[in-house]
Design a protein around this motif. Structure first.
Motif, PDB file in Angstrom:
ATOM      1  N   PRO A   1       0.809  -1.226   0.000  1.00  0.00           N
ATOM      2  CA  PRO A   1       0.000   0.000   0.000  1.00  0.00           C
ATOM      3  C   PRO A   1       0.842   1.277   0.000  1.00  0.00           C
ATOM      4  N   PHE A   2       0.258   2.317  -0.610  1.00  0.00           N
ATOM      5  CA  PHE A   2       0.871   3.635  -0.657  1.00  0.00           C
ATOM      6  C   PHE A   2       0.211   4.512   0.405  1.00  0.00           C
ATOM      7  N   ARG A   3       1.018   5.157   1.250  1.00  0.00           N
ATOM      8  CA  ARG A   3       0.479   6.040   2.285  1.00  0.00           C
ATOM      9  C   ARG A   3       0.734   7.483   1.890  1.00  0.00           C
ATOM     10  N   VAL A   4      -0.336   8.263   1.868  1.00  0.00           N
ATOM     11  CA  VAL A   4      -0.299   9.614   1.323  1.00  0.00           C
ATOM     12  C   VAL A   4      -0.780  10.592   2.388  1.00  0.00           C
ATOM     13  N   ASN A   5       0.045  11.577   2.719  1.00  0.00           N
ATOM     14  CA  ASN A   5      -0.371  12.597   3.679  1.00  0.00           C
ATOM     15  C   ASN A   5      -1.039  13.746   2.926  1.00  0.00           C
ATOM     16  N   VAL A   6      -2.339  13.855   3.055  1.00  0.00           N
ATOM     17  CA  VAL A   6      -3.071  14.868   2.300  1.00  0.00           C
ATOM     18  C   VAL A   6      -3.023  16.199   3.056  1.00  0.00           C
ATOM     19  N   GLY A   7      -2.564  17.251   2.357  1.00  0.00           N
ATOM     20  CA  GLY A   7      -2.459  18.572   2.962  1.00  0.00           C
ATOM     21  C   GLY A   7      -3.744  19.356   2.801  1.00  0.00           C
ATOM     22  N   ALA A   8      -3.832  20.456   3.568  1.00  0.00           N
ATOM     23  CA  ALA A   8      -5.049  21.272   3.528  1.00  0.00           C
ATOM     24  C   ALA A   8      -5.160  22.067   2.233  1.00  0.00           C
ATOM     25  N   GLY A   9      -4.047  22.190   1.500  1.00  0.00           N
ATOM     26  CA  GLY A   9      -4.096  22.856   0.189  1.00  0.00           C
ATOM     27  C   GLY A   9      -4.083  24.376   0.334  1.00  0.00           C
TER      28      GLY A   9
END
Length: 291
Positions: free
Chosen positions: A283-291
């Motif tokens: 699996p790929f773990r992605v830290n999603v930012g607030a943008g």
């Protein structure tokens, strides 16, 4: 034609000796193909007597059954063909009490199936702190080798290997209790011809650790030109356990354009599988930012 109960087989979570809980659908299938002529009869007796059982003809001699236990205790599932017990019937099922507010969940392709000789992979995620002790067991036609890789972020990657095709019950335990929906029933199949999940590659900004922003499409490409013929599957979840829809477009040249739109600025996990087997780096773990 002869009636041959030994040619019938029954598989499913609702027949497992342990793991099923009250107020959960307990389901199983009976395969009667090649068993000649006979009448299929299923009864489920619980602590309060006979249970209501739903039956569905799934075609090709396969029948689906489900019951819904409301009280904990021992349930006896009797399956007969032409008046005789089929193999392993009667089944004794110990139904447990309702699941508390468990803070552990498991998901991924290896909980549904896999291929002999290749790893079957899934992710276990803990929500919050002080979750307790995790445990795993895989029961079925052959012994499994199990590996667990703790990621240090409340999640771990679990892999197991099977050397024989068949149905396996994958138990995920927290403090020695099955988590909700455990055991997961995995259908392990023999490897198809020319099948190479290890040669399938996925890359793109949507799978990078950082740089993905909330409410924007996170895109990536899967290159399966050298993978043989198999179905591609993309599963994405946020760290609260909410599935995120993934769009997959077949470009017709062995590549696939994929995207998902994260709705929360939290860690997302993407699992990419080819023919039910995880591809490299998934699996790929992605830290999603607030943008």
């Amino acid at each position: 034609s002869m009636c041959n109960p030994s040619a019938c087989r029954a598989v499913g979570r609702g027949l497992q000796p342990k793991g099923v809980r009250v107020k959960e659908t307990a389901d199983f299938k009976v395969y009667t193909k090649g068993a000649g002529s006979g009448e299929l009869k299923v009864t489920v007796k619980g602590p309060k007597g006979e249970e209501r059982v739903k039956q569905k003809d799934l075609g090709d001699g396969v029948y689906g059954f489900e019951y819904y236990p409301m009280v904990p205790g021992t349930y006896i599932v009797t399956i007969t063909w032409g008046g005789q017990n089929i193999g392993r019937s009667p089944f004794e099922v110990k139904v447990g009490t309702e699941c508390g507010n468990q803070k552990v969940r498991a998901w991924g392709p290896g909980l549904e199936g896999g291929v002999v000789g290749k790893s079957a992979d899934f992710v276990v995620e803990a929500i919050g702190d002080d979750v307790g002790t995790l445990g795993f067991s895989v029961e079925g036609p052959s012994q499994a080798k199990i590996e667990c890789d703790d990621k240090g972020d409340g999640s771990c990657d679990v892999r197991y290997w099977q050397q024989e095709a068949g149905e396996y019950a994958v138990h995920v335990l927290c403090n020695s209790e099955d988590i909700r929906l455990s055991p997961f029933m995995a259908d392990i199949r023999d490897a198809p011809q020319d099948f190479h999940p290890d040669r399938v590659k996925a890359r793109g900004p949507g799978l990078e650790k950082t740089g993905v922003a909330v409410n924007k499409p996170a895109e990536f490409t899967v290159d399966a030109k050298h993978g043989g013929k198999a179905p591609l599957r993309v599963q994405v979840q946020d760290n609260e356990g909410c599935p995120v829809e993934a769009l997959v477009k077949d470009n017709g040249n062995g590549t696939y354009s994929c995207s998902y739109v994260p709705r929360k600025p939290v860690k997302h996990t993407a699992m990419v599988s080819w023919g039910g087997v995880s591809i490299p780096n998934s699996p790929f773990r992605v830290n999603v930012g607030a943008g």
